[in-house]
Design an enzyme around this catalytic site. Sequence first.
Site, PDB file in Angstrom:
ATOM      1  CB  SER A 160      -0.879   0.029   1.250  1.00 22.16           C
ATOM      2  OG  SER A 160      -1.774  -1.045   1.223  1.00 22.16           O
ATOM      3  CD  GLU A 244      -1.984  -4.714   9.654  1.00 15.16           C
ATOM      4  OE1 GLU A 244      -1.491  -5.848   9.768  1.00 15.16           O
ATOM      5  OE2 GLU A 244      -2.036  -4.094   8.587  1.00 15.16           O
TER       6      GLU A 244
HETATM    7  C1  LIG Z   1      -5.899  -3.139  -0.654  1.00 16.02           C
HETATM    8  C2  LIG Z   1      -4.831  -4.074  -0.171  1.00 16.02           C
HETATM    9  C3  LIG Z   1      -3.746  -3.545   0.501  1.00 16.02           C
HETATM   10  C4  LIG Z   1      -2.705  -4.378   0.903  1.00 16.02           C
HETATM   11  N1  LIG Z   1      -1.612  -3.802   1.481  1.00 16.02           N
HETATM   12  C5  LIG Z   1      -0.543  -4.572   1.777  1.00 16.02           C
HETATM   13  C6  LIG Z   1       0.662  -3.969   2.246  1.00 16.02           C
HETATM   14  O1  LIG Z   1       0.750  -2.754   2.414  1.00 16.02           O
HETATM   15  N2  LIG Z   1       1.726  -4.762   2.469  1.00 16.02           N
HETATM   16  C7  LIG Z   1       1.680  -6.108   2.302  1.00 16.02           C
HETATM   17  O2  LIG Z   1       2.679  -6.767   2.569  1.00 16.02           O
HETATM   18  N3  LIG Z   1       0.555  -6.724   1.848  1.00 16.02           N
HETATM   19  C8  LIG Z   1      -0.556  -5.986   1.581  1.00 16.02           C
HETATM   20  N4  LIG Z   1      -1.704  -6.565   1.092  1.00 16.02           N
HETATM   21  C9  LIG Z   1      -1.713  -8.021   0.848  1.00 16.02           C
HETATM   22  C10 LIG Z   1      -2.636  -8.811   1.759  1.00 16.02           C
HETATM   23  O3  LIG Z   1      -2.097  -8.932   3.044  1.00 16.02           O
HETATM   24  C11 LIG Z   1      -2.857 -10.170   1.068  1.00 16.02           C
HETATM   25  O4  LIG Z   1      -3.613  -9.926  -0.109  1.00 16.02           O
HETATM   26  C12 LIG Z   1      -3.590 -11.168   1.948  1.00 16.02           C
HETATM   27  O5  LIG Z   1      -2.783 -11.575   3.035  1.00 16.02           O
HETATM   28  C13 LIG Z   1      -4.028 -12.415   1.147  1.00 16.02           C
HETATM   29  O6  LIG Z   1      -2.965 -12.965   0.455  1.00 16.02           O
HETATM   30  P1  LIG Z   1      -3.073 -13.304  -1.108  1.00 16.02           P
HETATM   31  O7  LIG Z   1      -3.595 -12.077  -1.795  1.00 16.02           O
HETATM   32  O8  LIG Z   1      -1.768 -13.867  -1.539  1.00 16.02           O
HETATM   33  O9  LIG Z   1      -4.217 -14.392  -1.228  1.00 16.02           O
HETATM   34  P2  LIG Z   1      -4.090 -15.964  -0.963  1.00 16.02           P
HETATM   35  O10 LIG Z   1      -3.312 -16.212   0.282  1.00 16.02           O
HETATM   36  O11 LIG Z   1      -3.607 -16.611  -2.219  1.00 16.02           O
HETATM   37  O12 LIG Z   1      -5.593 -16.359  -0.678  1.00 16.02           O
HETATM   38  C14 LIG Z   1      -6.564 -16.446  -1.731  1.00 16.02           C
HETATM   39  C15 LIG Z   1      -7.898 -16.864  -1.085  1.00 16.02           C
HETATM   40  O13 LIG Z   1      -7.777 -18.162  -0.477  1.00 16.02           O
HETATM   41  C16 LIG Z   1      -8.111 -18.110   0.907  1.00 16.02           C
HETATM   42  N5  LIG Z   1      -7.221 -18.982   1.670  1.00 16.02           N
HETATM   43  C17 LIG Z   1      -5.867 -19.085   1.519  1.00 16.02           C
HETATM   44  N6  LIG Z   1      -5.379 -19.965   2.417  1.00 16.02           N
HETATM   45  C18 LIG Z   1      -6.444 -20.410   3.162  1.00 16.02           C
HETATM   46  C19 LIG Z   1      -6.588 -21.312   4.251  1.00 16.02           C
HETATM   47  N7  LIG Z   1      -5.542 -21.927   4.778  1.00 16.02           N
HETATM   48  N8  LIG Z   1      -7.838 -21.508   4.758  1.00 16.02           N
HETATM   49  C20 LIG Z   1      -8.917 -20.870   4.256  1.00 16.02           C
HETATM   50  N9  LIG Z   1      -8.841 -19.999   3.206  1.00 16.02           N
HETATM   51  C21 LIG Z   1      -7.632 -19.772   2.677  1.00 16.02           C
HETATM   52  C22 LIG Z   1      -7.892 -16.661   1.315  1.00 16.02           C
HETATM   53  O14 LIG Z   1      -8.646 -16.316   2.455  1.00 16.02           O
HETATM   54  C23 LIG Z   1      -8.329 -15.923   0.053  1.00 16.02           C
HETATM   55  O15 LIG Z   1      -9.725 -15.772   0.026  1.00 16.02           O
HETATM   56  C24 LIG Z   1      -2.772  -5.779   0.674  1.00 16.02           C
HETATM   57  C25 LIG Z   1      -3.880  -6.312   0.022  1.00 16.02           C
HETATM   58  C26 LIG Z   1      -4.902  -5.477  -0.399  1.00 16.02           C
HETATM   59  C27 LIG Z   1      -6.077  -6.081  -1.124  1.00 16.02           C
END
Ligand SMILES: Cc1cc2nc3c(=O)[nH]c(=O)nc-3n(C[C@H](O)[C@H](O)[C@H](O)COP(=O)(O)OP(=O)(O)OC[C@H]3O[C@@H](n4cnc5c(N)ncnc54)[C@H](O)[C@@H]3O)c2cc1C
Length: 379
Positions: A160, A244
């Site tokens: 972000s 957080e």
């Molecule tokens: C607007 C925005 C701002 C962000 N800002 C930052 C930032 O500043 N810095 C930073 O480092 N990150 C940031 N993020 C990243 C955010 O932390 C991740 O998107 C989040 O942790 C999910 O990871 P992923 O996108 O890789 O999805 P994935 O981990 O690939 O998950 C995809 C889907 O599968 C589900 N899922 C995955 N594993 C499991 C499980 N074991 N059990 C049940 N369901 C599961 C998830 O809940 C999700 O619905 C941001 C994201 C957004 C959208």
Amino acid sequence: MDLTPSPGDESFRAEARAWLAAHVPRTPLPSLETAAGFAAHRAWEAELAADRWSVVSWPAEVGGRDCGLGRWLVFEEEYWAAGAPGRVGQNGVSLLAPTLFDHGTPEQRSRVLPPMARGEVVWAQAWSEPEAGSDLASLRSRAVRVAGGWLLGGQKTWSSRAAFADRAFGLFRSDPDAPRAHQGLTYLMFDLRAPGVTVRPIGRLDGKPAFAELFLDDVFVPDEDVIGAPGEGWRIAMSAAGNERGLTLRSPGRYLAAADRLAALWRRQGCPAYAHDRVADALIGARAYHLFTQEAASRFLAGAELGAESSMNKVFWSEYDLALHETALELLNEEGELAEGAWAEGYVFALAGPVYAGTNEIQRDIVAERLLGLPKGRR
Ligand SMILES: Cc1cc2nc3c(=O)[nH]c(=O)nc-3n(C[C@H](O)[C@H](O)[C@H](O)COP(=O)(O)OP(=O)(O)OC[C@H]3O[C@@H](n4cnc5c(N)ncnc54)[C@H](O)[C@@H]3O)c2cc1C
């Protein structure tokens, strides 16, 4: 939990209210997701800091008022009720600073915190990677030991405001041979303008350019920018993550003010009956969240760990925020669909609430397993 405010709390509230009434910009600042808005918000942070309102709960020697979590909550109520701008320094203030208070060296605190409080150095969080979001421990970006420091390599994503931020903090794999994924990680701070860093904006739904991914190619970081001991990064990073989700990222003051704005909008639109229940839910929800957070804060101050309750809080505020904005856009009808204003921008941000700071699916699993004692799900 004793909710009776002390005489000191009331004079603190009055002082904050008077300062905000005199200083909050009359015209809303441009979005902090744009270059111009980012600069305007930095200037606002400097104005807050000049009178020690930017980080009220921090010790005075690093720019705060040393006034504790209770008065921080009071300040937040006044801040959002006054219609003050969103906080551009939030990642640093609510994530990096608590980590430095707990695990940083005195030198790191005196070097990093004052410019953070003044908005001179704005921080990005560089935790996520293309294949390490929910399963953060599978991260692959590396830190390789060299004389006097470390060389960083790899890719971080979903950061972000990184397109305009100055520095970032993140986890890196420093011992690829460690027996478990959570081990052998090191927590480091680095400069987003250092040689070897490429920052590439990621398109957002609203076209604003601040969200970014980071490519790191032999980026040198001196030893003084390692937080805690090398190899201990996971433990150190996790101690801040609860903060957080649970307390500091979304203060109840924000939702008390938003619910009041929603009720005002509903009245302006002629009190339509179809939205009556949802507006009432928003008002009740904001007050419930306020009480819950006060209770969590008082237990935290008494020495309790927030742990899995932070996950419950996170699910609540993210779903609440989305419902509130959906109701507002419905009340605005086609005006809401097309609007550029605060409700439309807030809606786009609220859409991401169930994803950032750990997805709600993961938070629900934590609540089920650690608070309710349900069996582990199959993954
Ligand atoms: C607007 C925005 C701002 C962000 N800002 C930052 C930032 O500043 N810095 C930073 O480092 N990150 C940031 N993020 C990243 C955010 O932390 C991740 O998107 C989040 O942790 C999910 O990871 P992923 O996108 O890789 O999805 P994935 O981990 O690939 O998950 C995809 C889907 O599968 C589900 N899922 C995955 N594993 C499991 C499980 N074991 N059990 C049940 N369901 C599961 C998830 O809940 C999700 O619905 C941001 C994201 C957004 C959208």
